[in-house]
Design a protein around this motif. Sequence first.
Motif, mmCIF file in Angstrom:
data_model
loop_
_atom_site.group_PDB
_atom_site.id
_atom_site.type_symbol
_atom_site.label_atom_id
_atom_site.label_comp_id
_atom_site.label_asym_id
_atom_site.label_seq_id
_atom_site.Cartn_x
_atom_site.Cartn_y
_atom_site.Cartn_z
ATOM 1 N N VAL A 1 -8.776 3.174 11.654
ATOM 2 C CA VAL A 1 -9.070 3.475 10.253
ATOM 3 C C VAL A 1 -8.833 4.962 10.003
ATOM 4 N N THR B 1 0.846 -1.175 0.000
ATOM 5 C CA THR B 1 0.000 0.000 0.000
ATOM 6 C C THR B 1 0.886 1.230 0.000
ATOM 7 N N ASP C 1 -7.177 -0.016 2.049
ATOM 8 C CA ASP C 1 -8.506 -0.621 2.058
ATOM 9 C C ASP C 1 -8.587 -1.776 1.057
ATOM 10 N N ARG D 1 -12.275 5.445 13.916
ATOM 11 C CA ARG D 1 -11.950 6.161 12.681
ATOM 12 C C ARG D 1 -11.444 7.539 13.070
ATOM 13 N N PHE E 1 -15.271 -0.051 7.762
ATOM 14 C CA PHE E 1 -14.317 -0.920 8.446
ATOM 15 C C PHE E 1 -14.497 -0.899 9.960
ATOM 16 N N ILE F 1 -5.619 0.719 8.980
ATOM 17 C CA ILE F 1 -6.138 0.647 7.615
ATOM 18 C C ILE F 1 -6.234 2.061 7.054
ATOM 19 N N ASP G 1 -7.595 4.096 4.307
ATOM 20 C CA ASP G 1 -8.709 3.899 3.367
ATOM 21 C C ASP G 1 -8.778 5.068 2.385
ATOM 22 N N ARG H 1 -16.195 -0.260 -0.608
ATOM 23 C CA ARG H 1 -15.616 -0.916 0.556
ATOM 24 C C ARG H 1 -16.568 -0.799 1.736
ATOM 25 N N GLU I 1 -9.287 7.608 6.875
ATOM 26 C CA GLU I 1 -9.754 7.847 5.512
ATOM 27 C C GLU I 1 -9.000 9.040 4.939
ATOM 28 N N ALA J 1 -6.655 -4.673 2.620
ATOM 29 C CA ALA J 1 -7.325 -5.127 3.842
ATOM 30 C C ALA J 1 -8.412 -6.149 3.535
#
Length: 560
Positions: free
Chosen positions: A547, A402, A457, A524, A511, A481, A483, A508, A549, A460
């Motif tokens: 997580v 990633t 993501d 998150r 999560f 993660i 994302d 997705r 984003e 994952a």
Amino acid sequence: MQSVESDATVPPQPVTGQRNGGDLVVETLSALGATTVFGIPGQHALGLFDALSRSDLQFVSSRVENNSAFAADGFSRATGEVGVLFLSTGPGALTSLAGLQEAYATGVPMVVVASQIPLEGLGARRKGMLHQLDDQKASAANVTKSQRLIQHASGIPSAIQDAWTEAVSSPQGPVWVEVPQNVLLDAVVVPQVEDALAEPFDNPPRVELVREAVKWLSEAKRPAIVAGGGTRRGKAEKELLSLAEKLDAPVLCSPGGNGAFPWNHELSLQSWVEDRYVTEVLEDADVLLIIGSSLGEVTSNYFSLEPRGRIIQIDAEPRVLESNRPALGIRADAGQALTALDEALEPAGRRTGDYDPRRLVADTLAKVRARLDEQDLGKERTFMDDIRAAAPDDMQTFWDMTIAAYWAWSCWDSRDGEFHSAQGAGGLGYGFPSAIGGSVGLASKGLSDRVLAVSGDGSAMYSIAELATARQHNLPVTWLIVDDGGYGILREYMEGAFGKATATELTRPDFVKLAESFGVPAVRVAPEDVREALEASFAAEGPNVVVVETLLRLFAPTHL
């Protein structure tokens, strides 16, 4: 009425109350020092799993065989010991192959025990047996050092011992052993296995090659060193440091060699392999010493490296030698070879005058930083710095394919921990299951077992089922993660090459809710809050997920 089904299609029945072939497998593994087995049960492998119930071996059941392979890989990397994997016949065995490719490419020692259909079905006869393949072990030929089929119970202990020896002998790697169902289930008269010894084969450098290498290095005015993953596998960090200081030579670690040389040493070019300024230092060396690396695609800055001096290449895998550049090739274990060189070399003393390697290293790293400064990468650099600041110095980290991992290949200072990534084969899904295996392994050694896994993501989703494994075994794995709504690195590559990206965007899940549905705590957070979130997760019990984003960008390539 007599059944029309032939006896050959009826699974053999175990004999209860007696030792069987499965016991021989488990006893031999235990005698060799195994503590943990990864895998998933299957019909033909039931003899193995029944025997596990009578042993002290810990079994960690994944949800997908590929992830079981990654977990055994992570166990081995974290501990330096052999990872053990049990597979069922056919689909189970085949599903593991991508994980085994990573172990094979990276030189991770593993013993893979796969079940097989009963003996009478072997030989490509199409009896219609469940899971039947024409030649199962041939499927593993590209991703394991060797493949063995055991046809008699009396051969099990020696075959397992030989496989273990081969796995730990440099070049290390996974070794495949398969045992038919009836051989695992049938009662045996072979005595219980009491001891087993598997010492790695000696792999020293040839004397005349060491002598020639010492001559080249002694005469070198501008030597440089590339330390690959073989340096770590050969446990040659001490010898590398001594040799670098004797030669007064800059050292670059490949992604696989990350941690082989002190990150902040005055001679350390760190791991900036994808940088033209660093590439130029290697090109300008009059003798370039490459240890445990093929000087492959990434380490050579995507084959843009054009050395002008002589090359000495040390590797335990003979096929690696001179595969990319003419060199004085020395087939040897990195540890043994560096020990021989270090003992033979006299210190060159600190170089002065027009060529000062320490100033060269400092100036080169300053140029690297300046190049990054020009690219508006503040978010990405801060993000990576925050992850590093949150992680304890001795924490082991496991990185998927990633964008964050691509950054880590170049910028991650592993300090007193270990850096593990899937750069060998480059498949998706490595990070989380390998971290599971790493955590289990560290706990078996009585070491701090909180580890960090980092995925995107997209990657994952390859291993999302292993949240159940982490929860079942209450493993202290923190999974970060990142994302960005798709296959981020492929999106970036395609946009750069074609002006648009195709098939890179992903639907997705949420999560956080998905992790919570497994009973795994999750949060998150915004990118700027990742440090605080990770610090809290490291202090918690059991598995957890963080997580973020955000869309991370990779630094601009310099090889184009």
